[in-house]
Write a protein that holds these residues in place. Structure first.
Motif, PDB file in Angstrom:
ATOM      1  N   GLY A   6     -11.872  -6.530   2.868  1.00  0.00           N
ATOM      2  CA  GLY A   6     -12.050  -5.556   1.802  1.00  0.00           C
ATOM      3  C   GLY A   6     -11.062  -4.410   1.846  1.00  0.00           C
ATOM      4  O   GLY A   6     -10.978  -3.621   0.899  1.00  0.00           O
ATOM      5  N   GLY A   7     -10.315  -4.324   2.926  1.00  0.00           N
ATOM      6  CA  GLY A   7      -9.357  -3.244   3.095  1.00  0.00           C
ATOM      7  C   GLY A   7      -8.015  -3.547   2.472  1.00  0.00           C
ATOM      8  O   GLY A   7      -7.842  -4.545   1.747  1.00  0.00           O
ATOM      9  N   SER A   8      -7.048  -2.674   2.784  1.00  0.00           N
ATOM     10  CA  SER A   8      -5.722  -2.775   2.188  1.00  0.00           C
ATOM     11  C   SER A   8      -4.637  -2.602   3.242  1.00  0.00           C
ATOM     12  O   SER A   8      -4.841  -1.933   4.253  1.00  0.00           O
ATOM     13  CB  SER A   8      -5.537  -1.697   1.114  1.00  0.00           C
ATOM     14  OG  SER A   8      -6.476  -1.835   0.065  1.00  0.00           O
ATOM     15  N   ASP A  52      -2.076 -18.335  -6.839  1.00  0.00           N
ATOM     16  CA  ASP A  52      -3.418 -18.153  -7.396  1.00  0.00           C
ATOM     17  C   ASP A  52      -4.349 -17.463  -6.403  1.00  0.00           C
ATOM     18  O   ASP A  52      -5.227 -16.691  -6.791  1.00  0.00           O
ATOM     19  CB  ASP A  52      -4.007 -19.504  -7.799  1.00  0.00           C
ATOM     20  CG  ASP A  52      -3.345 -20.071  -9.038  1.00  0.00           C
ATOM     21  OD1 ASP A  52      -3.489 -21.286  -9.281  1.00  0.00           O
ATOM     22  OD2 ASP A  52      -2.685 -19.304  -9.768  1.00  0.00           O
ATOM     23  N   SER A  53      -4.145 -17.722  -5.124  1.00  0.00           N
ATOM     24  CA  SER A  53      -5.044 -17.195  -4.097  1.00  0.00           C
ATOM     25  C   SER A  53      -4.956 -15.678  -3.946  1.00  0.00           C
ATOM     26  O   SER A  53      -5.858 -15.053  -3.370  1.00  0.00           O
ATOM     27  CB  SER A  53      -4.755 -17.863  -2.753  1.00  0.00           C
ATOM     28  OG  SER A  53      -3.414 -17.630  -2.363  1.00  0.00           O
ATOM     29  N   VAL A  54      -3.889 -15.070  -4.460  1.00  0.00           N
ATOM     30  CA  VAL A  54      -3.730 -13.617  -4.295  1.00  0.00           C
ATOM     31  C   VAL A  54      -3.704 -12.869  -5.623  1.00  0.00           C
ATOM     32  O   VAL A  54      -3.660 -11.629  -5.631  1.00  0.00           O
ATOM     33  CB  VAL A  54      -2.466 -13.279  -3.481  1.00  0.00           C
ATOM     34  CG1 VAL A  54      -2.458 -14.033  -2.155  1.00  0.00           C
ATOM     35  CG2 VAL A  54      -1.191 -13.575  -4.265  1.00  0.00           C
ATOM     36  N   LYS A  55      -3.727 -13.584  -6.719  1.00  0.00           N
ATOM     37  CA  LYS A  55      -3.708 -12.920  -8.028  1.00  0.00           C
ATOM     38  C   LYS A  55      -4.860 -11.946  -8.163  1.00  0.00           C
ATOM     39  O   LYS A  55      -5.992 -12.261  -7.823  1.00  0.00           O
ATOM     40  CB  LYS A  55      -3.777 -13.967  -9.144  1.00  0.00           C
ATOM     41  CG  LYS A  55      -2.452 -14.576  -9.506  1.00  0.00           C
ATOM     42  CD  LYS A  55      -2.607 -15.581 -10.651  1.00  0.00           C
ATOM     43  CE  LYS A  55      -1.300 -16.255 -10.960  1.00  0.00           C
ATOM     44  NZ  LYS A  55      -1.453 -17.309 -11.989  1.00  0.00           N
ATOM     45  N   GLY A  56      -4.546 -10.763  -8.674  1.00  0.00           N
ATOM     46  CA  GLY A  56      -5.568  -9.747  -8.866  1.00  0.00           C
ATOM     47  C   GLY A  56      -5.853  -8.928  -7.627  1.00  0.00           C
ATOM     48  O   GLY A  56      -6.548  -7.908  -7.705  1.00  0.00           O
ATOM     49  N   ARG A  57      -5.323  -9.358  -6.486  1.00  0.00           N
ATOM     50  CA  ARG A  57      -5.545  -8.609  -5.236  1.00  0.00           C
ATOM     51  C   ARG A  57      -4.250  -8.047  -4.656  1.00  0.00           C
ATOM     52  O   ARG A  57      -4.252  -6.977  -4.063  1.00  0.00           O
ATOM     53  CB  ARG A  57      -6.205  -9.515  -4.191  1.00  0.00           C
ATOM     54  CG  ARG A  57      -7.539 -10.082  -4.617  1.00  0.00           C
ATOM     55  CD  ARG A  57      -8.238 -10.799  -3.461  1.00  0.00           C
ATOM     56  NE  ARG A  57      -7.453 -11.940  -2.965  1.00  0.00           N
ATOM     57  CZ  ARG A  57      -7.011 -12.050  -1.706  1.00  0.00           C
ATOM     58  NH1 ARG A  57      -7.242 -11.090  -0.837  1.00  0.00           N
ATOM     59  NH2 ARG A  57      -6.324 -13.124  -1.334  1.00  0.00           N
ATOM     60  N   MET A  65      -1.373  -5.143  -0.603  1.00  0.00           N
ATOM     61  CA  MET A  65      -2.452  -6.103  -0.450  1.00  0.00           C
ATOM     62  C   MET A  65      -3.786  -5.364  -0.443  1.00  0.00           C
ATOM     63  O   MET A  65      -3.997  -4.487   0.406  1.00  0.00           O
ATOM     64  CB  MET A  65      -2.265  -6.893   0.844  1.00  0.00           C
ATOM     65  CG  MET A  65      -0.910  -7.585   0.936  1.00  0.00           C
ATOM     66  SD  MET A  65      -0.738  -8.594   2.421  1.00  0.00           S
ATOM     67  CE  MET A  65      -0.740  -7.329   3.679  1.00  0.00           C
ATOM     68  N   SER A  66      -4.654  -5.716  -1.359  1.00  0.00           N
ATOM     69  CA  SER A  66      -5.963  -5.078  -1.459  1.00  0.00           C
ATOM     70  C   SER A  66      -7.044  -6.156  -1.437  1.00  0.00           C
ATOM     71  O   SER A  66      -6.760  -7.339  -1.594  1.00  0.00           O
ATOM     72  CB  SER A  66      -6.046  -4.266  -2.752  1.00  0.00           C
ATOM     73  OG  SER A  66      -5.037  -3.281  -2.811  1.00  0.00           O
ATOM     74  N   SER A  67      -8.278  -5.710  -1.271  1.00  0.00           N
ATOM     75  CA  SER A  67      -9.413  -6.641  -1.202  1.00  0.00           C
ATOM     76  C   SER A  67      -9.110  -7.783  -0.244  1.00  0.00           C
ATOM     77  O   SER A  67      -9.316  -8.957  -0.547  1.00  0.00           O
ATOM     78  CB  SER A  67      -9.744  -7.182  -2.599  1.00  0.00           C
ATOM     79  OG  SER A  67     -10.061  -6.143  -3.490  1.00  0.00           O
ATOM     80  N   LEU A  68      -8.610  -7.428   0.913  1.00  0.00           N
ATOM     81  CA  LEU A  68      -8.176  -8.439   1.883  1.00  0.00           C
ATOM     82  C   LEU A  68      -9.345  -9.298   2.348  1.00  0.00           C
ATOM     83  O   LEU A  68     -10.489  -8.827   2.467  1.00  0.00           O
ATOM     84  CB  LEU A  68      -7.505  -7.761   3.065  1.00  0.00           C
ATOM     85  CG  LEU A  68      -6.082  -7.260   2.810  1.00  0.00           C
ATOM     86  CD1 LEU A  68      -5.652  -6.279   3.889  1.00  0.00           C
ATOM     87  CD2 LEU A  68      -5.112  -8.425   2.735  1.00  0.00           C
ATOM     88  N   LYS A  69      -9.034 -10.549   2.619  1.00  0.00           N
ATOM     89  CA  LYS A  69     -10.008 -11.513   3.110  1.00  0.00           C
ATOM     90  C   LYS A  69      -9.533 -12.057   4.453  1.00  0.00           C
ATOM     91  O   LYS A  69      -8.320 -12.075   4.724  1.00  0.00           O
ATOM     92  CB  LYS A  69     -10.142 -12.674   2.124  1.00  0.00           C
ATOM     93  CG  LYS A  69     -10.514 -12.252   0.717  1.00  0.00           C
ATOM     94  CD  LYS A  69     -10.520 -13.468  -0.212  1.00  0.00           C
ATOM     95  CE  LYS A  69     -10.877 -13.071  -1.638  1.00  0.00           C
ATOM     96  NZ  LYS A  69     -10.876 -14.243  -2.544  1.00  0.00           N
TER      97      LYS A  69
END
Length: 119
Positions: free
Chosen positions: A15-17, A63-68, A84-88
Motif C-alpha cells: 500500500g506504500g509508495s 497491465d499489472s502496474v496501470k493505475g498504480r 510507484m504507489s499502492s505497492l503490492k
C-alpha cells in the motif's frame, strides 16, 4: 560510453509508495536519448516490461502496474522516473532502467535496484 545510474529502491509496506530515478549520461553529448523505461525481474522469473516513456512524452504500461505506477522523464537531465504507489508484495523485484540512444535505438541498461514490498 553510456552510463545509467539508478536510485530510490528499498523496502516499503504493501500500500506504500517508492520513487525510482535513473540518470543517463554519455560522453557523446550530441547523441539523442529516445525511449526510456523500466523492466523488473523477480526471483525465479524472467525479466518483464514495466513502463516506457517516449521522447515525445507518450507512455506505455504493463497491465499489472496501470493505475498504480507513473513514469516520467526530464529530457534536459536525461533522467527517467518511476513513481510507484499502492505497492503490492508481487511488485518485489530488481528494477532495471534502460535508455535507447541514437538513430538505431541502441539500448543500454542500468545496474538494477532492489524493491521489496512487505505484506
Amino acid at each position: 560510453q553510456v552510463q545509467l545510474v539508478e536510485s530510490g529502491g528499498g523496502l516499503a509496506e504493501a500500500g506504500g509508495s517508492l520513487r525510482l530515478s535513473c540518470a543517463s549520461s554519455t560522453s557523446a553529448s550530441s547523441t539523442t536519448v529516445n525511449d526510456m523505461g523500466w523492466y523488473r525481474q523477480a526471483p525465479g522469473k524472467q525479466r518483464e516490461f514495466v513502463a516506457a516513456v517516449f521522447r515525445s512524452g507518450g507512455t506505455n504500461y504493463a497491465d499489472s502496474v496501470k493505475g498504480r505506477f507513473t513514469i516520467s522523464r526530464d529530457n534536459a537531465k536525461n533522467t527517467v522516473y518511476l513513481q510507484m504507489s499502492s505497492l503490492k508484495p508481487e511488485d518485489t523485484a530488481v528494477y532495471y532502467c534502460y535508455a535507447d540512444y541514437g538513430p538505431y535505438y541502441s539500448r543500454y541498461w542500468g545496474q538494477g535496484v532492489q524493491v521489496t514490498v512487505s505484506s
